[in-house]
Design an enzyme around this catalytic site. Structure first.
Site: not given
Lengths: 639, 380
Positions: A326-330
């Site tokens: 999810g957004s942690t991959f941003k």
């Protein structure tokens, strides 16, 4: 009778002749016997000597003592507990039934034990000791000792059995042992004759299994002399084996215990890494199970309970679980784009709440849109459209390369079961695995940690630690083997531009410290321990839904990665709550608590929390069922 | 024989003179063999003298007394007693049918209260006495006439068949062989022996041919013993076990042996019947080839002294008796040693004077008493 002298002379002549014939024949036969004796005793002596030795000599293995396992502070994680067995020898017992009935009045014996004992006694020679029951309490041993005169043939014996003093806390890390099965023999391709000993215990999962050869040690042997009925007459020689090596792990029992308790009833995992050397302080997976049950032989009901539980207690999700990050991959997408120079930190992207790509529309989580978004605000508020835009500019190859650089998509060589390699997808991977071409839409999905991207909680913690330290931290689980410190792997600079890193870190700081940050609610008060983090809420299904209205297994995964203290990072934490809803709501508070616990080496003062949380936190601190570390034994001897 | 000569050569009289005239080499050899026996009985008992060695010593002491007593008694008395002894032993053999005690799967013992008697033992000696007396009585020219050959054959077969009924094949064979030996010594024509060998070959064929039919000659266990003798490995843990383990024990002794009380095969019970039929194996295991040859030499020397004594004795009964008893001793040890070395099937024949056992030792000592009597009571 009277015979004539002539007859007497004739008789004497005949007898003499026949006597000499007879004597010659007898001597000849004695010669035959001598030759036969010579054949057996001189010509074939070596062969018969060997056969005689084979008759009487038996070499038996002496199992070595299995190596103990300690945590980083020397607390016992796996020990060899003394196991009292009660044993009967039929020939000493005389009336077996009477002795058994007396014994069953003294100590608790199951009908099953008694039936098995009777079977064994009937099957074996009378001098073979048969185990009636194991794991006796000290009281039972004492009762038997006092009643020895009434219990002929009954003795107690001390054996060793593996025990895990912290029970479920380290179940997924340390694993457990069990008797060698046929499947093990087939699988292991291990010629060690120890495995042939009936009920020999070997590691079945976790460190116990993966470090089996280190922990097992080397068998000793003893040469015994047996008589024709197999009774052991004496021991002729004994060579002690080598005990297994002692392992010290990097895990912190207290922190792991707290983390597991804090994860509570969720199906969740949390990892705490030392950002300096990659030490895994905690790798918790909830719910857990009691490994001691497996050592003793788990009941079918218990085992079914574990396997049918939809929260999968047997899986060590910290390393086995692979989730869309999810957004942690941003972080990855942002760093890939900044490193590639396709965007500057200040450059803004307009977020109207979605991005149109051909006939597909990619939504931002905030349907109204974030307006003008730069690097800092995109991370702080987790804008999706910003990353869709970046993804198109930088391309999947550079995103994937950055993911690997930050520690995703690769398998760490840790002695735990089924360590997952995650997935940092590339064009080649999709072509190979799916037989399809990579499409731009795939890149867009990947940029926000959806689609094909997968990461384990361990990998997410590694990513946080690498961003925090700027170095290629590699996780380490074994700190020392037999007191010899194990090398710290990795630690080379990542080679990322320092200014870029600083800006990304600042954005992560703002996630939990800026009023508009997604994890502001889980901030830490106190300048020395400020936390930087990133929330993630990853979709399990492609349609965005309201989490309250759908069954548990369709809800979003909640993720949070963080590190602290911001200025001089020491610990990196990742938390994944399966189907927990939102990263900010479900994962970030847990991660914050764990981080604070790690930083303070125990419960932090309440003023580390925002004022409005303190009452709730105190209640939690009072009610969490934690293990008293004083009940755990420390390693004796060398530290 | 002139008057003067008969004055010079006379039969010794008086206790001291008779004692001096005894065949002392044989007495010494018998004692030496018995002492080997005590040593081995002590060893197989694991160093426990009371178990077998002491009782055996007492019996031997008693046996020596009996031997001397019998030896001092004039030989013509024993010749006159031959018929009585024979009939007495037949009576015992018949009695064992009714009062016998089963031992080792066969009726072989009579419990007389103070001693357990194995009636087949005295039967061997009585048979030899009777045959010697028969040929002493018989006109020497009639020895090979069919009718006069048939009589001793019947005399041999009666006790042999009784013993076979017990069933004790080994002793039956020894009776026949011992009787045959005396007939051979007495000068029965070699043609008869050739004929017997031919018949024997036919009989062996018959034994194997009738196996499995209603008329089978031997018991099943006897057939099995023959089978395992012919191929011990066919049943290494069953009946062939004895032969296999015995050969291992013998062979492992090597040249010098494993040392006194160090024989693993016997000490650890791999060896069956180690204090009785298989005691030679223990000797050979612990004292090696040298020990085995030593004992074999003692036996052979006794044979030599018996033959010398017989040949020098002008009395037909005395000579035949001495040869017969020497031959019986030969048959005993030859069969026993052949058996433990795997040359013949396992038949229950003890090693004379060495194996633990009362009847056999007493009877053997009594037999040598007869040899002494024959030796003492001749013209000197």
């Amino acid at each position: 009778m009277k015979h004539s002298p002539r007859d007497i002379a004739e008789s004497h002549r005949r007898i003499t002749r026949r006597a000499l014939l007879l004597g010659g024949a007898q001597l000849a036969f004695a010669g035959v016997l001598t030759l036969r004796m010579r054949h057996l005793q001189v010509n074939q002596a070596d062969r018969y000597r060997r056969l005689a030795e084979e008759n009487r000599l038996i070499d038996k293995l002496v199992p070595p003592v299995r190596g103990l396992i300690f945590d980083r502070n020397g607390l016992q994680l796996a020990v060899n507990a003394q196991n009292y067995k009660v044993i009967i020898v039929k020939e000493d017992a005389g009336d077996v039934e009477q002795v058994l009935s007396r014994l069953s009045r003294l100590i608790p014996l199951s009908d099953e034990d008694l039936a098995r004992t009777r079977r064994e006694i009937a099957r074996r020679s009378p001098f073979v000791p048969v185990t009636i029951a194991e794991r006796l309490s000290w009281e039972s041993v004492a009762v038997i000792a006092v009643n020895t005169p009434a219990l002929p043939g009954i003795t107690t014996e001390i054996g060793h059995s593996r025990e895990y003093p912290v029970g479920p806390d380290m179940a997924h890390v340390v694993g457990y042992v069990g008797p060698v099965s046929d499947y093990d023999l087939e699988r292991l391709d291990d010629p060690d004759p120890l495995l042939q000993i009936p009920r020999f215990q070997i590691g079945k999962s976790g460190v116990e299994a993966r470090m089996e050869h280190t922990l097992r040690g080397k068998a000793g042997d003893r040469r015994i002399e047996v008589n024709a009925s197999g009774r052991v007459m004496r021991e002729l020689a004994r060579r002690e084996g080598e005990p297994g090596a002692e392992l010290q792990l990097t895990v912190d029992t207290g922190l792991q215990n707290f983390t597991l308790a804090r994860l509570g009833d969720e199906s969740a995992a949390a990892v705490v890494l030392d950002t300096e050397n990659g030490d895994i302080l905690t790798a918790a997976s909830a719910p857990s199970f009691d490994p001691n049950k497996f050592v003793r032989g788990i009941s079918l009901a218990d085992y079914r309970g574990l396997t049918l539980n939809k929260y999968r207690p047997l899986a060590g999700k910290a390393v086995q679980g692979a989730y869309p990050p999810g957004s942690t991959f941003k972080l990855v997408t942002a760093l890939a784009a900044l490193e590639a120079g396709v965007i500057s930190p200040e450059e803004t992207v307009w977020c109207p709440g979605h991005l149109q790509l051909g006939d597909r529309r990619f939504h931002c989580w905030k349907s109204g849109g974030h307006g003008h978004v730069n690097l800092n605000t995109s991370l702080q508020q987790s804008c999706d459209v910003y990353y869709y835009d970046l993804a198109q500019r930088v391309g999947i190859d550079r995103i994937s390369a950055m993911a690997v650089r930050l520690g995703l998509g690769r398998k760490y060589d840790l002695p735990m079961s089924a360590v997952h390699s995650g997935l940092a997808p590339t064009r080649a991977w999709k072509q190979g695995a799916r037989g399809e071409d990579w499409r731009v839409g795939d890149t867009l999905n990947a940029s926000i940690g959806q689609g094909y991207v997968l990461a384990s909680p361990l990998q997410l913690a590694v990513m946080a630690a690498r961003v925090a330290s700027g170095r290629a931290v590699v996780p380490r689980l074994v700190r020392a083997i037999n007191g010899a410190e194990q090398p710290v792997l990795g630690g080379a600079p990542l080679g990322l531009d320092e200014d870029t890193l600083r800006r990304v870190r600042q954005a992560l700081y703002d996630v939990s410290n800026s009023r508009r940050g997604t994890a502001y609610g889980s901030r830490i008060i106190g300048d020395a321990f400020r936390m930087a983090g990133k929330t993630g809420t990853s979709q399990v299904r492609s349609v965005r839904v309201s989490n309250e209205d759908v069954p548990w297994e369709h809800r979003d995964h909640a993720l949070f990665i963080c590190y602290a203290p911001f200025e001089a990072p020491r610990y990196a934490v990742s938390v994944v709550v399966e189907h927990g809803g939102s990263g900010s709501g479900a994962a970030a508070p847990i991660a914050r608590d764990v981080l604070l616990h790690a930083l303070h080496g125990g419960y932090p003062p309440l003023n580390a929390y925002p004022a409005k949380d303190r009452e709730r936190v105190r209640e939690m601190q009072d009610t969490l069922p934690l293990r008293d570390p004083a009940t755990l034994e420390r390693r004796s001897g060398r530290a | 024989m002139s008057y003067l000569e008969s004055r010079v050569r006379s039969v010794p009289t008086g206790l001291v003179r008779k004692l001096l005239c005894m065949n002392w080499p044989i007495i010494l050899l018998l004692t030496a063999i018995a002492m080997v026996g005590f040593l081995m009985l002590y060893s197989v008992a694991g160093g426990d003298a009371n178990r077998w060695a002491m009782p055996q010593m007492k019996r031997f002491a008693f046996g020596v007394g009996a031997m001397i007593a019998i030896g001092l008694t004039p030989i013509w008395f024993w010749r006159n007693m031959a018929g009585v002894a024979y009939l007495g032993s037949l009576a015992l053999l018949v009695a064992v049918e009714w009062f016998g005690v089963a031992g080792m799967g066969a009726q072989r013992w009579i419990d007389l209260g103070f001693v357990r008697l194995q009636p087949s033992e005295p039967a061997k000696i009585a048979l030899i006495m009777l045959l010697a007396a028969y040929y002493d009585w018989l006109d020497i020219r009639k020895v090979s006439r069919p009718v006069w050959v048939l009589i001793p054959l019947v005399l041999i077969l009666i006790p042999a068949l009784l013993v076979l009924r017990q069933p004790d094949l080994g002793t039956a064979i020894l009776l026949v062989a011992g009787g045959g030996l005396v007939m051979f010594a007495a000068g029965v024509s070699l043609h008869y022996f050739g004929a017997v060998i031919a018949v024997g070959a036919g009989l062996i064929t018959a034994v194997f041919r009738t196996r499995g039919t209603d008329w089978q000659v031997l018991q099943d266990y006897q057939y099995r013993r023959i089978d395992t003798f012919l191929d011990p490995s066919s049943d290494p843990l069953g009946a062939g076990y004895h032969i296999t383990q015995s050969k291992i024990a013998l062979g492992s002794g090597g040249w010098a042996g494993r040392g006194f009380m160090q024989g693993t095969q016997s000490r650890l019970n791999f060896l069956p019947e180690k204090h009785t039929d298989f005691i030679f194996t223990t000797l050979a295991e612990e004292f090696g080839f040298r020990g085995g040859i030593f004992l074999l030499s003692l036996y052979t020397l006794i044979l030599v002294f018996c033959i010398v004594s017989a040949v020098r004795n002008r009395d037909r009964f005395a000579a035949l008796l001495t040869l017969g008893i020497g031959g019986m001793l030969f048959l005993f040890f030859a069969v026993n040693i052949s058996m433990v070395m795997g040359l013949v099937p396992v038949v229950g024949i003890p090693l004379p004077l060495v194996s633990y056992g009362g009847s056999a030792m007493m009877v053997l000592m009594a037999a040598f008493g007869l040899v002494q009597s024959a030796h003492v009571h001749q013209l000197r």
